[in-house]
Write a protein that holds these residues in place. Structure first.
Motif, PDB file in Angstrom:
ATOM      1  N   THR A   5      85.159  -2.615  84.638  1.00 20.18           N
ATOM      2  CA  THR A   5      85.861  -2.319  85.893  1.00 20.18           C
ATOM      3  C   THR A   5      86.799  -1.134  85.711  1.00 20.18           C
ATOM      4  N   GLU A   6      87.542  -1.135  84.605  1.00 20.25           N
ATOM      5  CA  GLU A   6      88.464  -0.035  84.306  1.00 20.25           C
ATOM      6  C   GLU A   6      87.704   1.280  84.139  1.00 20.25           C
ATOM      7  N   LEU A   7      86.600   1.215  83.385  1.00 20.89           N
ATOM      8  CA  LEU A   7      85.796   2.416  83.143  1.00 20.89           C
ATOM      9  C   LEU A   7      85.242   2.977  84.438  1.00 20.89           C
ATOM     10  N   ARG A   8      84.701   2.109  85.269  1.00 21.08           N
ATOM     11  CA  ARG A   8      84.139   2.553  86.550  1.00 21.08           C
ATOM     12  C   ARG A   8      85.187   3.308  87.367  1.00 21.08           C
ATOM     13  N   MET A 125      67.877   9.654  86.208  1.00 18.30           N
ATOM     14  CA  MET A 125      68.750   8.652  86.826  1.00 18.30           C
ATOM     15  C   MET A 125      70.225   9.039  86.795  1.00 18.30           C
ATOM     16  N   PRO A 126      70.951   8.684  87.847  1.00 15.45           N
ATOM     17  CA  PRO A 126      72.402   8.838  87.813  1.00 15.45           C
ATOM     18  C   PRO A 126      72.999   7.688  87.005  1.00 15.45           C
ATOM     19  N   LEU A 127      74.248   7.829  86.623  1.00 22.52           N
ATOM     20  CA  LEU A 127      74.926   6.749  85.909  1.00 22.52           C
ATOM     21  C   LEU A 127      76.428   6.980  85.962  1.00 22.52           C
ATOM     22  N   LEU A 128      77.166   5.944  85.592  1.00 24.34           N
ATOM     23  CA  LEU A 128      78.613   6.108  85.459  1.00 24.34           C
ATOM     24  C   LEU A 128      78.997   6.360  84.011  1.00 24.34           C
ATOM     25  N   ALA A 135      72.771   2.634  76.106  1.00 22.74           N
ATOM     26  CA  ALA A 135      73.135   1.646  77.130  1.00 22.74           C
ATOM     27  C   ALA A 135      73.700   2.389  78.335  1.00 22.74           C
ATOM     28  N   ARG A 136      73.221   2.041  79.503  1.00 21.04           N
ATOM     29  CA  ARG A 136      73.602   2.734  80.733  1.00 21.04           C
ATOM     30  C   ARG A 136      74.433   1.841  81.630  1.00 21.04           C
ATOM     31  N   MET A 137      75.601   2.348  82.010  1.00 17.82           N
ATOM     32  CA  MET A 137      76.378   1.675  83.054  1.00 17.82           C
ATOM     33  C   MET A 137      76.014   2.346  84.365  1.00 17.82           C
ATOM     34  N   GLY A 138      75.396   1.580  85.257  1.00 17.76           N
ATOM     35  CA  GLY A 138      74.925   2.149  86.509  1.00 17.76           C
ATOM     36  C   GLY A 138      76.020   2.247  87.557  1.00 17.76           C
ATOM     37  N   MET A 139      75.578   2.475  88.778  1.00 24.56           N
ATOM     38  CA  MET A 139      76.519   2.706  89.873  1.00 24.56           C
ATOM     39  C   MET A 139      77.093   1.400  90.418  1.00 24.56           C
ATOM     40  N   GLY A 140      76.537   0.278  90.001  1.00 23.22           N
ATOM     41  CA  GLY A 140      77.103  -1.000  90.412  1.00 23.22           C
ATOM     42  C   GLY A 140      76.193  -1.884  91.242  1.00 23.22           C
ATOM     43  N   GLY A 141      75.108  -1.308  91.788  1.00 27.02           N
ATOM     44  CA  GLY A 141      74.226  -2.102  92.642  1.00 27.02           C
ATOM     45  C   GLY A 141      73.097  -2.797  91.904  1.00 27.02           C
ATOM     46  N   GLY A 142      72.815  -2.362  90.670  1.00 25.20           N
ATOM     47  CA  GLY A 142      71.749  -2.978  89.876  1.00 25.20           C
ATOM     48  C   GLY A 142      70.341  -2.571  90.273  1.00 25.20           C
ATOM     49  N   PHE A 143      70.212  -1.565  91.144  1.00 23.59           N
ATOM     50  CA  PHE A 143      68.885  -1.181  91.651  1.00 23.59           C
ATOM     51  C   PHE A 143      67.968  -0.665  90.541  1.00 23.59           C
ATOM     52  N   TYR A 144      68.503   0.201  89.695  1.00 17.87           N
ATOM     53  CA  TYR A 144      67.674   0.752  88.613  1.00 17.87           C
ATOM     54  C   TYR A 144      67.337  -0.316  87.581  1.00 17.87           C
ATOM     55  N   ASP A 145      68.286  -1.180  87.251  1.00 12.97           N
ATOM     56  CA  ASP A 145      68.012  -2.247  86.272  1.00 12.97           C
ATOM     57  C   ASP A 145      66.887  -3.156  86.758  1.00 12.97           C
ATOM     58  N   ARG A 146      66.960  -3.578  88.016  1.00  9.41           N
ATOM     59  CA  ARG A 146      65.916  -4.455  88.554  1.00  9.41           C
ATOM     60  C   ARG A 146      64.561  -3.734  88.610  1.00  9.41           C
ATOM     61  N   THR A 147      64.601  -2.461  88.956  1.00 12.85           N
ATOM     62  CA  THR A 147      63.360  -1.687  89.075  1.00 12.85           C
ATOM     63  C   THR A 147      62.718  -1.469  87.710  1.00 12.85           C
ATOM     64  N   LEU A 160      71.261  11.490  83.587  1.00 18.10           N
ATOM     65  CA  LEU A 160      71.869  12.799  83.849  1.00 18.10           C
ATOM     66  C   LEU A 160      73.344  12.566  84.132  1.00 18.10           C
ATOM     67  N   ALA A 161      74.207  13.239  83.369  1.00 18.85           N
ATOM     68  CA  ALA A 161      75.632  12.912  83.465  1.00 18.85           C
ATOM     69  C   ALA A 161      76.523  14.089  83.091  1.00 18.85           C
ATOM     70  N   HIS A 162      77.768  14.012  83.538  1.00 18.54           N
ATOM     71  CA  HIS A 162      78.807  14.931  83.081  1.00 18.54           C
ATOM     72  C   HIS A 162      79.148  14.586  81.631  1.00 18.54           C
ATOM     73  N   ASP A 163      79.696  15.559  80.904  1.00 15.71           N
ATOM     74  CA  ASP A 163      80.027  15.312  79.491  1.00 15.71           C
ATOM     75  C   ASP A 163      80.967  14.118  79.311  1.00 15.71           C
ATOM     76  N   PHE A 164      81.917  13.962  80.217  1.00 10.86           N
ATOM     77  CA  PHE A 164      82.893  12.875  80.055  1.00 10.86           C
ATOM     78  C   PHE A 164      82.289  11.491  80.298  1.00 10.86           C
ATOM     79  N   GLN A 165      81.047  11.445  80.789  1.00  6.57           N
ATOM     80  CA  GLN A 165      80.396  10.148  81.017  1.00  6.57           C
ATOM     81  C   GLN A 165      79.671   9.631  79.772  1.00  6.57           C
TER      82      GLN A 165
END
Length: 198
Positions: A5-8, A125-128, A135-147, A160-165
């Motif tokens: 939660t903090e990371l997001r 894929m996008p990610l947080l 290990a990928r922390m997604g956007m929160g909806g779980g759509f990619y994990d389920r797919t 695909l991510a920014h360096d700080f991600q």
């Protein structure tokens, strides 16, 4: 409040603080990393997202795919089972912004049905956040994990991510979390072995 939660919260704030100029530069740097990646070179069917929430922009990547005869597919949320189906788009659709806005805020192709993710050679894929093990922390909806749970061997999964991600700490994983095969940031390309259970 737990680690995730903090990371997001922190990463979303960092993404929102990027200026349009910074976003353009990041997109150009990421495209340079893409052009060196063998998976993009050989892929004929590429799944990619349309940025909407401060993710790395994908316009240049999509244009590259069209220029080099690759088929471009965008995700469509299937409301019935909360998974993603994939819809091929044309250059005309892309250039004329022929999309609809999902209630969650992202743009989607105008279609009533799409195809299973396993028809793709590569999915971008996008990610947080992402750690050293993919290990990928997604956007929160779980759509990619389920797919991805129903497509363990295909397509190649590229974040695909920014360096700080890209994080040095290990992310806490849930049993249903789906890992990446690789990650592209503006400064570096990472390769992972999906060794933890899917």
């Amino acid at each position: 409040m737990n680690q995730n939660t903090e990371l997001r919260k922190m990463i979303r704030k960092q993404r929102r603080s990027l200026t349009p100029l910074q976003q353009r530069n990041i997109e150009q740097q990421c495209l340079k990393q893409f052009l060196k990646h063998s998976q993009l070179q050989y892929a004929k069917k590429v799944g990619v997202y349309l940025d909407a929430f401060g993710e790395v922009r994908t316009r240049l990547l999509i244009e590259f795919c069209f220029q080099h005869g690759k088929q471009v597919y965008l995700p469509l949320i299937c409301n019935m089972n909360k998974t993603l189906r994939w819809v091929r788009i044309s250059k005309h659709q892309f250039h004329n912004h022929l999309f609809s806005r999902h209630p969650l805020g992202m743009l989607e192709p105008i279609a009533s049905r799409g195809l299973h993710i396993s028809i793709l050679d590569l999915v971008v894929m996008p990610l947080l956040a992402c750690d050293d093990k993919g290990a990928r922390m997604g956007m929160g909806g779980g759509f990619y994990d389920r797919t991805l749970a129903s497509a363990l061997h295909r397509p190649y999964r590229l974040g695909l991510a920014h360096d700080f991600q890209k994080l040095d700490i290990e992310l806490k994983r849930n049993p249903w979390d789906q890992a990446l095969d690789g990650l592209i940031t503006p400064s570096k390309t990472y390769h992972f072995k999906r060794h933890f259970s899917q």
